[in-house]
Write a protein that holds these residues in place. Structure first.
Motif, PDB file in Angstrom:
ATOM      1  N   MET A  76       0.835  -1.185   0.000  1.00 55.70           N
ATOM      2  CA  MET A  76       0.000   0.000   0.000  1.00 55.70           C
ATOM      3  C   MET A  76       0.881   1.250   0.000  1.00 55.70           C
ATOM      4  SD  MET A  76      -2.980   1.143   2.703  1.00 55.70           S
ATOM      5  CE  MET A  76      -1.798   1.389   4.028  1.00 55.70           C
ATOM      6  N   ILE A  77       0.520   2.213  -0.810  1.00 58.26           N
ATOM      7  CA  ILE A  77       1.254   3.466  -0.895  1.00 58.26           C
ATOM      8  C   ILE A  77       0.405   4.579  -0.305  1.00 58.26           C
ATOM      9  CG2 ILE A  77       2.350   5.133  -2.423  1.00 58.26           C
ATOM     10  CD1 ILE A  77       2.797   2.931  -4.426  1.00 58.26           C
ATOM     11  N   SER A  78       0.978   5.303   0.647  1.00 56.69           N
ATOM     12  CA  SER A  78       0.312   6.470   1.223  1.00 56.69           C
ATOM     13  C   SER A  78       1.244   7.665   1.067  1.00 56.69           C
ATOM     14  CB  SER A  78      -0.023   6.241   2.696  1.00 56.69           C
ATOM     15  OG  SER A  78      -0.845   5.094   2.859  1.00 56.69           O
ATOM     16  N   LYS A  79       0.650   8.824   0.751  1.00 48.39           N
ATOM     17  CA  LYS A  79       1.441  10.041   0.522  1.00 48.39           C
ATOM     18  C   LYS A  79       0.962  11.137   1.466  1.00 48.39           C
ATOM     19  CE  LYS A  79       0.290   9.724  -3.831  1.00 48.39           C
ATOM     20  NZ  LYS A  79      -0.164   8.326  -3.900  1.00 48.39           N
ATOM     21  N   TYR A  80       1.913  11.809   2.097  1.00 46.53           N
ATOM     22  CA  TYR A  80       1.599  12.871   3.046  1.00 46.53           C
ATOM     23  C   TYR A  80       2.527  14.059   2.773  1.00 46.53           C
ATOM     24  CZ  TYR A  80      -0.320   8.778   5.447  1.00 46.53           C
ATOM     25  OH  TYR A  80      -0.992   7.615   5.750  1.00 46.53           O
ATOM     26  N   ILE A  81       2.066  15.231   3.185  1.00 46.64           N
ATOM     27  CA  ILE A  81       2.880  16.432   3.021  1.00 46.64           C
ATOM     28  C   ILE A  81       2.518  17.429   4.114  1.00 46.64           C
ATOM     29  CG2 ILE A  81       1.284  17.679   1.522  1.00 46.64           C
ATOM     30  CD1 ILE A  81       3.771  18.589  -0.087  1.00 46.64           C
ATOM     31  N   THR A  82       3.511  18.235   4.477  1.00 51.08           N
ATOM     32  CA  THR A  82       3.297  19.318   5.426  1.00 51.08           C
ATOM     33  C   THR A  82       3.362  20.642   4.674  1.00 51.08           C
ATOM     34  OG1 THR A  82       4.336  18.040   7.194  1.00 51.08           O
ATOM     35  CG2 THR A  82       4.092  20.401   7.556  1.00 51.08           C
ATOM     36  N   GLU A  83       2.256  21.385   4.692  1.00 48.31           N
ATOM     37  CA  GLU A  83       2.178  22.677   4.021  1.00 48.31           C
ATOM     38  C   GLU A  83       1.577  23.709   4.981  1.00 48.31           C
ATOM     39  OE1 GLU A  83       1.705  21.916  -0.739  1.00 48.31           O
ATOM     40  OE2 GLU A  83      -0.117  21.848   0.475  1.00 48.31           O
ATOM     41  N   ASN A  84       2.269  24.865   5.084  1.00 47.20           N
ATOM     42  CA  ASN A  84       1.802  25.940   5.959  1.00 47.20           C
ATOM     43  C   ASN A  84       1.567  25.443   7.390  1.00 47.20           C
ATOM     44  OD1 ASN A  84       1.746  27.705   3.706  1.00 47.20           O
ATOM     45  ND2 ASN A  84      -0.318  26.985   3.170  1.00 47.20           N
ATOM     46  N   GLY A  85       2.451  24.560   7.824  1.00 46.73           N
ATOM     47  CA  GLY A  85       2.365  24.051   9.189  1.00 46.73           C
ATOM     48  C   GLY A  85       1.288  23.010   9.401  1.00 46.73           C
ATOM     49  N   LYS A  86       0.606  22.560   8.360  1.00 53.19           N
ATOM     50  CA  LYS A  86      -0.456  21.563   8.488  1.00 53.19           C
ATOM     51  C   LYS A  86      -0.064  20.288   7.765  1.00 53.19           C
ATOM     52  CE  LYS A  86      -4.231  24.898   8.951  1.00 53.19           C
ATOM     53  NZ  LYS A  86      -5.556  25.346   8.419  1.00 53.19           N
ATOM     54  N   PHE A  87      -0.309  19.180   8.436  1.00 50.23           N
ATOM     55  CA  PHE A  87       0.026  17.862   7.902  1.00 50.23           C
ATOM     56  C   PHE A  87      -1.242  17.243   7.319  1.00 50.23           C
ATOM     57  CE2 PHE A  87       0.302  13.234   8.533  1.00 50.23           C
ATOM     58  CZ  PHE A  87       1.453  12.956   7.818  1.00 50.23           C
ATOM     59  N   ARG A  88      -1.147  16.763   6.077  1.00 49.16           N
ATOM     60  CA  ARG A  88      -2.331  16.168   5.448  1.00 49.16           C
ATOM     61  C   ARG A  88      -1.916  15.083   4.469  1.00 49.16           C
ATOM     62  NH1 ARG A  88      -3.492  18.363   0.258  1.00 49.16           N
ATOM     63  NH2 ARG A  88      -2.016  19.999  -0.359  1.00 49.16           N
ATOM     64  N   GLN A  89      -2.869  14.231   4.154  1.00 50.40           N
ATOM     65  CA  GLN A  89      -2.654  13.173   3.168  1.00 50.40           C
ATOM     66  C   GLN A  89      -3.038  13.687   1.788  1.00 50.40           C
ATOM     67  OE1 GLN A  89      -4.546   9.493   4.148  1.00 50.40           O
ATOM     68  NE2 GLN A  89      -3.667   8.371   2.414  1.00 50.40           N
TER      69      GLN A  89
END
Length: 313
Positions: A1-14
């Protein structure tokens, strides 16, 4: 399973797409998924597959396009119908556009990051993220070690009663768990030392402090493992002593019962011999049989009292 996440403007989201600064988490990836990530980020497929092998050794591989960091994390599995602990490899890959983690199973180490429970966590700071993963790994080792020690204490409390076969199996399982932990923690220590000496990493002051914490916690986990292994050896010796002592008491009791029961056998054997009864005591008495039985009982009682005073009964 592949999951992708990123932190933008101090917020972590998928996220669903591939973006610069992304954390790509592969959990028990299929061959197609591994090939997709390997081709997209120019990562060697052999290196990707190593994290899926339980016997793979911890190490740091530095290549032109990426850095592979492989270390062991604790994991829970079912052995003998109960929870036991082992270690599995976790791979962390640094590329120019993303940080990639791959593991053969879901792990609480990464789950802390997914639920956003880590302070100062961002997917765009690969070095700090890796140190945070290693720090959480050391803390998880320590948590499982404390659980193992509590199980040992519960086992010791039961040793005063009857020791069951399951206790012996559980003791062996705990010793096996500590062997896995000790081997993996020492291998992880070599990885940390390699990262400390690696000149290609830009080391910021806050990252260096975090690396120092990783070193301290890893060393503490190693010391805890060694201490608990030594204590478990003492517990095994204590259990063996209890078993031997119970066996000795049983043999002593059986020997005492045999002595008492042999008295009627000897007397009845003597009176059962095919000889002239003129010389046999009480052979001419009308109550001779009853007298002999009473005397036999008295002798047995006297012998029993003597054996009890000698603590054989």
């Amino acid at each position: 399973m592949i999951s992708k996440y990123i932190t933008e403007n101090g917020k972590f989201r998928q996220i669903d797409e591939f973006m610069p600064g992304t954390w790509i988490n592969l959990t028990a990836p299929t061959q197609d998924e591994s090939l997709e990530i390997a081709r997209r980020y120019n990562v060697d497929l052999g290196g990707r597959r190593t994290a899926k092998k339980k016997e793979e050794s911890s190490r740091v591989d530095v290549n032109d396009d990426y850095v592979l960091i492989l270390f062991d994390i604790p994991s829970v599995e079912i052995r003998h119908n109960q929870e036991a602990y082992t270690t599995i490899p976790l791979g962390v890959v640094w590329t120019d556009d993303a940080i990639i983690t791959v593991c053969s199973a879901e792990t609480p180490v990464l789950k802390h990051f997914i639920v956003n429970n880590i302070r100062d966590f961002t997917t765009k700071k690969q070095v700090r993220f890796t140190y945070q993963i290693m720090y959480r790994t050391s803390m998880l080792y320590q948590s499982y070690l404390r659980i193992i020690d509590r199980r040992r204490l519960e086992m010791e409390e039961r040793m005063g009663g009857a020791t069951e076969d399951a206790d012996i199996v559980n003791l062996h399982e705990m010793e096996s768990n500590l062997v896995y932990f000790d081997t993996s923690l020492r291998a992880n220590r070599m990885v940390v030392d390699r990262l400390t000496r690696y000149s290609g990493i830009r080391k910021f002051p806050e990252d260096q402090e975090l690396l120092d914490d990783v070193i301290v916690e890893n060393l503490q986990a190693i010391e805890m493992t060694q201490i608990y292994r030594d204590i478990l050896k003492g517990t095994r010796e204590l259990m063996s002593t209890f078993i031997d002592n119970r066996l000795n008491n049983i043999m002593k009791l059986l020997a005492a019962i045999t002595i008492v029961m042999s008295i009627p056998t000897i007397i009845s054997g003597l009176y059962g011999m095919n000889v002239n009864g003129n010389g046999m005591p009480f052979s001419k008495e009308p109550w001779g049989f009853m007298i002999i039985c009473v005397l036999t009982l008295v002798i047995c009682i006297v012998v029993t009292i003597v054996l009890r005073k000698k603590k054989m009964l």
